[in-house]
Write an enzyme that holds these catalytic residues in place. Structure first.
Site, PDB file in Angstrom:
ATOM      1  N   HIS A 110       0.878  -1.322   0.061  1.00 24.32           N
ATOM      2  CA  HIS A 110       0.098  -0.102   0.055  1.00 24.32           C
ATOM      3  C   HIS A 110       0.901   1.207  -0.002  1.00 24.32           C
ATOM      4  CE1 HIS A 110      -3.472   2.627   0.670  1.00 24.32           C
ATOM      5  NE2 HIS A 110      -2.654   3.594   1.409  1.00 24.32           N
ATOM      6  N   ASP A 170     -15.650   1.922   5.776  1.00 22.58           N
ATOM      7  CA  ASP A 170     -14.724   2.948   5.457  1.00 22.58           C
ATOM      8  C   ASP A 170     -15.257   3.957   4.257  1.00 22.58           C
ATOM      9  OD1 ASP A 170     -12.002   3.954   5.061  1.00 22.58           O
ATOM     10  OD2 ASP A 170     -12.221   3.236   3.325  1.00 22.58           O
ATOM     11  N   ARG A 197     -15.370  12.170   6.320  1.00 21.30           N
ATOM     12  CA  ARG A 197     -14.309  12.860   6.604  1.00 21.30           C
ATOM     13  C   ARG A 197     -13.951  13.763   5.592  1.00 21.30           C
ATOM     14  NH1 ARG A 197     -10.291   8.113   6.672  1.00 21.30           N
ATOM     15  NH2 ARG A 197      -8.616   9.934   6.950  1.00 21.30           N
ATOM     16  N   SER A 206      -8.777   3.285   8.208  1.00 23.38           N
ATOM     17  CA  SER A 206      -9.121   3.432   6.774  1.00 23.38           C
ATOM     18  C   SER A 206      -8.338   2.413   5.938  1.00 23.38           C
ATOM     19  CB  SER A 206      -9.340   4.790   6.291  1.00 23.38           C
ATOM     20  OG  SER A 206      -9.465   4.825   5.070  1.00 23.38           O
ATOM     21  N   LYS A 235      -9.227  -1.861   4.892  1.00 20.89           N
ATOM     22  CA  LYS A 235      -9.393  -2.319   3.470  1.00 20.89           C
ATOM     23  C   LYS A 235      -8.279  -3.455   3.133  1.00 20.89           C
ATOM     24  CE  LYS A 235      -9.300   1.902   2.260  1.00 20.89           C
ATOM     25  NZ  LYS A 235      -9.410   3.244   1.895  1.00 20.89           N
TER      26      LYS A 235
HETATM   27  N1  URA Z   1      -6.033   6.609   1.998  1.00 26.72           N
HETATM   28  C1  URA Z   1      -7.101   5.856   2.714  1.00 26.72           C
HETATM   29  O1  URA Z   1      -7.393   4.647   2.027  1.00 26.72           O
HETATM   30  N2  URA Z   1      -7.734   6.409   3.815  1.00 26.72           N
HETATM   31  C2  URA Z   1      -7.394   7.327   4.188  1.00 26.72           C
HETATM   32  O2  URA Z   1      -7.699   7.830   5.236  1.00 26.72           O
HETATM   33  C3  URA Z   1      -6.200   8.293   3.705  1.00 26.72           C
HETATM   34  C4  URA Z   1      -5.517   7.762   2.509  1.00 26.72           C
END
Ligand code: URA
Length: 435
Positions: free
Chosen positions: A82, A161, A168, A183, A187
């Site tokens: 990621h 999320d 947000r 977040s 995932k």
């Molecule tokens: N990427 C994400 O998936 N979530 C966040 O809160 C910030 C960046």
């Protein structure tokens, strides 16, 4: 439990329990807590923070708001990467085929670009026919067949999320380390992975501009991964200039093809091979990151990485002939060069502005509903620490919207500071955390 009491507790800087966090997330996801109350809770978290345990509990509550994919039926380790994103960051397209060719599965679920930063899904969808919207059954079957999948988030994965992120976005609560951590990790953990490599960006084109903030995010992400018994390696890497030279969706696919064909050198190649090296190491196919990096280089040199990319594109419905003959891709109506207006050494690049310039040409979106032009973008040559000469081409602009060209040229010229004195190049990989 009483929502107002829980908001008050967090507002006053107290820690919440696992049950209290579950209550808030699950009732918000079911629509039983209204947006105005959950927004207050998010702002309280933004202002007062969360400790490690609360962050892991929040991640857990968001993870189990949907289904956790089980990939046990697929042989071998499953390792993902990621990146917190930035400008020209196309490493996912490069490392996925490399790692899969090394015998480690890559079940990658990616996102779209927003604002100045690009997103892997938009880049992939620049390939005609490429399907990122796959069902869970297809997700598993593609990994089974070729050792990797490059997919978008389905509605089953961490639905909390999606809802929380939208809130947000409009309540100024994005830049919160526990909220970002939960977040991202909810995932990633839902993908069915054994381990994760994190690329936390720092600098003018990153989400976190200051090194210490990037370090705090990397610490929070690695702590959370450990709390879920996942192997993790985090890199903190530079985002003070575009990664590679190509910015924009098809342009980034094109640059990735050239890297996979072994035709490129530089920061993009170095970072991609280090990240793939770390993934191969976590996947048990190398004894160190260094060895994994060497394996990655061999896989590219042998042509196996490019072949694997073709296999992935084919399995996901993409037009393989475009990857084999990228020169056939439709061209933008306008192609103009940007000429340097002075001689000197590149001192700084406002990478956020470079990303915004590309967006203005059509490559990005301001809101999730905006349409993007896959052909649009910039090839941007200057690198910090190198010399440019007045009159030299420093960038190439691609767009269908002629009226955008002048303002983008101005924006790019003012994003670059040039010095008479020699300047130093930036260190690409600032920190490597093996935890
Ligand atoms: N990427 C994400 O998936 N979530 C966040 O809160 C910030 C960046």
């Amino acid at each position: 439990m009483n929502t107002v009491e829980l908001i008050r507790k967090k507002r006053d800087g107290k820690s919440l329990t696992d049950e209290e966090i579950k209550y808030l997330v699950s009732n918000f996801t079911k629509g039983k807590i209204p947006n105005y109350q959950f927004s207050s809770f998010l702002m309280a978290v933004y202002l007062k923070g969360m400790n490690k345990k609360e962050t892991a509990w929040l991640t857990n509550a968001m993870l189990f708001s949907g289904s956790v994919i089980n990939l046990d039926s697929i042989k071998g380790k499953k390792i993902d990467k990621h990146s917190t994103g930035g400008v020209g960051d196309k490493t996912s397209l490069i490392l996925t085929p490399i790692v899969a060719a090394a015998g480690v599965n890559v079940p990658m679920i990616s996102g779209r670009g927003l604002g100045h930063s690009g997103g892997t899904l938009d880049k992939l969808e620049a390939i005609p026919g490429f399907q990122t919207n796959v069902t869970l059954k297809q997700y598993k079957s593609i990994i089974q067949k070729c050792g990797a999948v490059l997919a978008g988030q389905t509605k089953e994965v961490a639905p909390a999320d999606k809802l929380i992120y939208s809130l947000r976005d409009v309540t100024a609560t994005v830049e919160s380390i526990p909220l970002i951590t939960a977040s991202i990790m909810s995932k990633k953990l839902a993908e069915g992975i054994d381990g994760l490599v994190l690329d936390v960006k720092t600098g003018s084109g990153a989400f976190m501009k200051k090194y210490n903030d990037s370090l705090a995010l990397a610490d929070s992400l690695t702590d959370t991964a450990k709390a879920f018994n996942k192997k993790v390696i985090a890199f903190i890497t530079d985002m003070n200039q575009p990664l590679g030279n190509y910015i924009g969706n098809w342009l980034e696919v094109y640059e990735s093809i050239k890297v996979l064909q072994g035709e490129m050198l530089g920061d993009l190649v170095d970072l991609s091979l280090n990240l793939s090296g770390a993934m191969i190491y976590l996947g048990g196919k190398a004894l160190s990151i260094k060895e994994g990096t060497e394996i990655s280089k061999e896989i590219v040199a042998s042509g196996k990485a490019f072949d694997k990319f073709l296999e992935i594109v084919k399995l996901q419905g993409g037009d393989v002939s475009m990857i084999k003959h990228p020169e056939k891709y439709p061209k933008s109506k306008i192609h103009e060069s940007l000429i340097a207006d002075k001689t000197g050494y590149i001192k700084t690049i406002d990478n956020y502005e470079v990303g915004m310039a590309s967006l203005e040409l059509g490559a990005g979106r301001i809101t999730m509903e905006d349409k993007i032009d896959p052909k649009a973008g910039i090839i941007f040559y200057p690198k910090i620490g190198t010399k440019i000469k007045k009159g030299e081409v420093i960038a190439e602009l691609y767009t269908d919207e002629k009226e955008k060209i002048d303002s983008v040229k101005r924006k790019l010229l003012s994003a670059v500071t040039v010095s008479n004195q020699k300047t130093t190049s930036v260190k690409l990989i600032k920190t490597t955390m093996v935890v």
